[in-house]
Design a protein around this motif. Sequence first.
Motif, mmCIF file in Angstrom:
data_model
loop_
_atom_site.group_PDB
_atom_site.id
_atom_site.type_symbol
_atom_site.label_atom_id
_atom_site.label_comp_id
_atom_site.label_asym_id
_atom_site.label_seq_id
_atom_site.Cartn_x
_atom_site.Cartn_y
_atom_site.Cartn_z
ATOM 1 N N ARG A 283 46.648 -75.344 -49.752
ATOM 2 C CA ARG A 283 45.391 -75.357 -49.006
ATOM 3 C C ARG A 283 45.597 -74.791 -47.601
ATOM 4 N N THR A 284 46.750 -75.124 -47.005
ATOM 5 C CA THR A 284 47.062 -74.612 -45.670
ATOM 6 C C THR A 284 47.199 -73.090 -45.695
ATOM 7 N N ALA B 102 45.749 -71.057 -47.688
ATOM 8 C CA ALA B 102 44.436 -70.434 -47.884
ATOM 9 C C ALA B 102 43.607 -70.455 -46.609
ATOM 10 N N GLU B 103 43.825 -71.475 -45.769
ATOM 11 C CA GLU B 103 43.013 -71.627 -44.565
ATOM 12 C C GLU B 103 43.653 -71.008 -43.328
ATOM 13 N N SER B 104 44.975 -70.825 -43.323
ATOM 14 C CA SER B 104 45.687 -70.334 -42.135
ATOM 15 C C SER B 104 45.780 -68.816 -42.137
ATOM 16 N N THR B 105 45.641 -68.263 -40.946
ATOM 17 C CA THR B 105 45.780 -66.801 -40.796
ATOM 18 C C THR B 105 47.230 -66.399 -40.571
#
Length: 355
Positions: A284-285, A287-290
């Motif tokens: 999840r991290t 997928a959400e982190s740039t």
Amino acid sequence: MKNKVFLQLPKLKSLFLIGFVFLLFLFPQNGAAQNYRNPKAYILDFGKNELFVKEALMEYSASIVDANLEQRIATNLERMYIKLAEVNVNLRQNDHGVDGDLGLRDAFIHLNEETIKLLQNKSLKLNDYQLQSALDYPDILKNFAYKELGIKNYYSEIIKYENNKKEFGLKYNIIIRYYKQKNIFEYDAYQNFIFYRLNVLDEKFIELIKNKDVAEVNHCMEYITQIGNESLMRTESYKDDFTDMSLNDANTEFTQFIMKQKEDLIPLYTIYIKTAENFKILKRTMAESTSGISVEDYNIEVHKYNKAKNDFFDTLNTIQIKKRDLLIQWYITNSNFLKHNIEFENLYEKFTNLD
């Protein structure tokens, strides 16, 4: 990554119910009304009927080991309690006792009535693992207490019948053989009860594992440990009841095996669930982190997850295979125990001490 596999144990059932204790009963073999004035003739006919049924129902009891016969056994039980009701009607109409003394007849009728109640309400059904395991723990324990009380009460009725049989013989100066210590079928009933409780709780334990709730799995194991320790105390106390300790030993082995899942399985399960949660957070991290995560770090986490998963499921499947083998062996042991420890009496020599 290996697929998750929950080995399905065969649908083996204890199928104890209360069928074994029928071996104590009497079936009249003719419907002609008789009013005996000779106590000896009456007792001998009474004994022939009782011992005739012992042989027929021993064959029934031996069949319980084969799970494929479950439907046929259920059908036989249905016929049996219908037959018991018919027998009571026949006795009331045709058995006029010894010169009008109906003591022995009425004692038997009462025992038949108690048996019919048990067969119809299935209070001693000991094969409903899945149904009972779905209940909450207070209801599971309540069910255990109810069934154990049913066993106790039923065998107290048999003791009453045996005492009535003894007193009837003394009244007419005829020594009727009766039992006064723990009966083989009562002993077997309590051994079946030990096995039943463990299977209900283990069924719940395996279902909870699928829910991925470590706290609930540990909570269930607390009950397994509690009942398991009590079961081991019982098997220890049963050691001196019979020379043949095969069934007692089988229950001891099965109890220890079920309890050992606490150390063999739960630590691996805890690691697997924790690793799975961490891996889920990682994905999840990502997928959400740039900023992202390196391939090397991601592969390390994948390796951790796969190892934890495979360690757990490999161990679970090994345990389930062993459990299946122990279940099969237990049913065989139970059947053999009955066959080897029931001594069929000669119709004319064992029921009484008559010449």
